[in-house]
Design a protein around this motif. Structure first.
Motif, PDB file in Angstrom:
ATOM      1  N   LEU A  33     -17.301   3.169  15.789  1.00  0.00           N
ATOM      2  CA  LEU A  33     -16.791   4.064  14.364  1.00  0.00           C
ATOM      3  C   LEU A  33     -15.030   3.694  15.101  1.00  0.00           C
ATOM      4  CD1 LEU A  33     -18.574   7.401  14.298  1.00  0.00           C
ATOM      5  CD2 LEU A  33     -18.128   5.637  12.506  1.00  0.00           C
ATOM      6  N   LEU A  34     -14.725   3.591  15.837  1.00  0.00           N
ATOM      7  CA  LEU A  34     -12.944   3.706  16.489  1.00  0.00           C
ATOM      8  C   LEU A  34     -12.895   2.025  16.049  1.00  0.00           C
ATOM      9  CD1 LEU A  34     -10.385   4.230  17.545  1.00  0.00           C
ATOM     10  CD2 LEU A  34     -10.836   3.966  19.653  1.00  0.00           C
ATOM     11  N   VAL A  35     -13.079   0.763  16.124  1.00  0.00           N
ATOM     12  CA  VAL A  35     -13.539  -0.269  16.076  1.00  0.00           C
ATOM     13  C   VAL A  35     -13.493  -0.701  14.015  1.00  0.00           C
ATOM     14  CG1 VAL A  35     -14.508  -2.472  15.991  1.00  0.00           C
ATOM     15  CG2 VAL A  35     -14.343  -1.471  17.303  1.00  0.00           C
ATOM     16  N   ALA A  36     -14.188   0.022  13.616  1.00  0.00           N
ATOM     17  CA  ALA A  36     -14.304  -0.192  12.067  1.00  0.00           C
ATOM     18  C   ALA A  36     -13.279   0.488  11.291  1.00  0.00           C
ATOM     19  CB  ALA A  36     -15.878   0.534  11.505  1.00  0.00           C
ATOM     20  N   GLY A  76     -10.511  -2.077  11.792  1.00  0.00           N
ATOM     21  CA  GLY A  76     -10.516  -2.492  11.105  1.00  0.00           C
ATOM     22  C   GLY A  76     -10.962  -2.819   9.641  1.00  0.00           C
ATOM     23  N   VAL A  77     -10.351  -0.926   8.633  1.00  0.00           N
ATOM     24  CA  VAL A  77     -10.346  -0.655   7.362  1.00  0.00           C
ATOM     25  C   VAL A  77      -8.536  -0.536   7.472  1.00  0.00           C
ATOM     26  CG1 VAL A  77     -10.318   1.275   6.201  1.00  0.00           C
ATOM     27  CG2 VAL A  77     -12.577   0.078   6.943  1.00  0.00           C
ATOM     28  N   VAL A  78      -7.878   0.195   8.628  1.00  0.00           N
ATOM     29  CA  VAL A  78      -6.845   0.178   8.329  1.00  0.00           C
ATOM     30  C   VAL A  78      -6.001  -1.046   8.567  1.00  0.00           C
ATOM     31  CG1 VAL A  78      -4.727   0.589   9.821  1.00  0.00           C
ATOM     32  CG2 VAL A  78      -6.625   2.773   9.407  1.00  0.00           C
ATOM     33  N   GLU A  79      -6.253  -2.701   8.870  1.00  0.00           N
ATOM     34  CA  GLU A  79      -6.254  -3.103   9.322  1.00  0.00           C
ATOM     35  C   GLU A  79      -6.107  -4.171   7.810  1.00  0.00           C
ATOM     36  OE1 GLU A  79      -5.801  -8.011   9.508  1.00  0.00           O
ATOM     37  OE2 GLU A  79      -7.999  -6.426   9.315  1.00  0.00           O
ATOM     38  N   SER A  80      -6.835  -4.348   7.377  1.00  0.00           N
ATOM     39  CA  SER A  80      -7.383  -4.767   6.238  1.00  0.00           C
ATOM     40  C   SER A  80      -6.705  -3.587   4.871  1.00  0.00           C
ATOM     41  CB  SER A  80      -8.772  -4.555   5.526  1.00  0.00           C
ATOM     42  OG  SER A  80      -9.011  -3.440   5.033  1.00  0.00           O
ATOM     43  N   LEU A 116      -3.722  -2.653   5.380  1.00  0.00           N
ATOM     44  CA  LEU A 116      -2.186  -3.024   5.632  1.00  0.00           C
ATOM     45  C   LEU A 116      -1.734  -4.579   4.804  1.00  0.00           C
ATOM     46  CD1 LEU A 116      -1.695  -2.334   9.621  1.00  0.00           C
ATOM     47  CD2 LEU A 116      -0.889  -0.601   7.801  1.00  0.00           C
ATOM     48  N   LYS A 117      -3.123  -5.417   5.320  1.00  0.00           N
ATOM     49  CA  LYS A 117      -2.704  -6.031   4.260  1.00  0.00           C
ATOM     50  C   LYS A 117      -1.838  -6.380   2.572  1.00  0.00           C
ATOM     51  CE  LYS A 117      -5.926  -9.529   7.312  1.00  0.00           C
ATOM     52  NZ  LYS A 117      -6.408 -10.208   6.647  1.00  0.00           N
ATOM     53  N   ASP A 118      -2.480  -5.244   2.405  1.00  0.00           N
ATOM     54  CA  ASP A 118      -2.104  -4.907   0.933  1.00  0.00           C
ATOM     55  C   ASP A 118      -0.825  -4.395   0.606  1.00  0.00           C
ATOM     56  OD1 ASP A 118      -5.072  -6.348   0.229  1.00  0.00           O
ATOM     57  OD2 ASP A 118      -5.887  -4.590  -0.106  1.00  0.00           O
ATOM     58  N   LEU A 119      -0.448  -3.846   1.483  1.00  0.00           N
ATOM     59  CA  LEU A 119       0.464  -2.679   1.544  1.00  0.00           C
ATOM     60  C   LEU A 119       1.501  -3.832   1.093  1.00  0.00           C
ATOM     61  CD1 LEU A 119       0.773   0.198   4.240  1.00  0.00           C
ATOM     62  CD2 LEU A 119       0.692   0.110   1.577  1.00  0.00           C
ATOM     63  N   SER A 120       1.711  -5.185   1.587  1.00  0.00           N
ATOM     64  CA  SER A 120       3.235  -6.268   1.134  1.00  0.00           C
ATOM     65  C   SER A 120       3.051  -5.864  -0.374  1.00  0.00           C
ATOM     66  CB  SER A 120       2.499  -7.445   1.956  1.00  0.00           C
ATOM     67  OG  SER A 120       1.536  -8.011   1.919  1.00  0.00           O
ATOM     68  N   THR A 121       1.821  -5.739  -1.428  1.00  0.00           N
ATOM     69  CA  THR A 121       1.589  -6.301  -2.809  1.00  0.00           C
ATOM     70  C   THR A 121       1.973  -5.291  -3.560  1.00  0.00           C
ATOM     71  OG1 THR A 121      -0.841  -6.855  -2.711  1.00  0.00           O
ATOM     72  CG2 THR A 121       0.310  -8.546  -1.808  1.00  0.00           C
TER      73      THR A 121
END
Length: 146
Positions: free
Chosen positions: A106-109, A112-116, A118-123
């Motif tokens: 659950l921690l790794v998942a 992964g959700v947070v990392e994905s 963060l990519k969207d925050l730039s747009t």
């Protein structure tokens, strides 16, 4: 149907299963407590179970699951019902390796959700401008307010 279209089959199955299982356990607990308690305290117990069932049925039929009145209901009556629930389980001294493995997965998942995300925050600004141009309005509000 709304949950199914917005979140998918797996999420709908998991949430439906948890809701049925949790509701069944809670109603069973309330039934056992009603058999042991006086008739005066049973009125609140019966009213709480009936209001939870009625609101759940109304939200599913009318599509009002995401409106403020349903959210206020969940916070008040759902929180009250959850507060009355008594989790009955044998105490254990050490957590199992299965619990540790599940926690790690659950921690790794979650990472992964947070990392994905963060990519969207730039747009975000670009997408907000595109939305405003597409819908021709200059304020944000939920769909059901329209």
């Amino acid at each position: 149907m709304q949950w199914l279209t917005e979140w998918g089959v797996l999420s709908t199955g998991i949430m439906s299963g948890l809701a049925v299982w949790g509701g069944w356990r809670w109603m069973d607990q309330e039934k056992r407590a009603a058999e042991e308690a006086s008739a005066r305290s049973n009125g609140v117990r019966v009213a709480l179970v009936a209001s939870v069932l009625a609101a759940a049925a109304h939200a599913m039929v009318s599509g009002l699951l995401v409106t403020p009145i349903s959210q206020v209901f969940l916070a008040l009556v759902g929180g009250w019902a959850w507060g009355r629930y008594r989790f009955e389980r044998e105490p254990t001294n050490a957590p199992s390796t299965m619990a540790h493995a599940l926690l790690c997965v659950l921690l790794v998942a979650a990472m992964g959700v947070v990392e994905s995300s963060l990519k969207d925050l730039s747009t975000v600004e670009e997408r907000r401008d595109a939305l405003l141009e597409a819908v021709d309005r200059n304020r944000f509000s939920p769909r059901y307010w329209g």
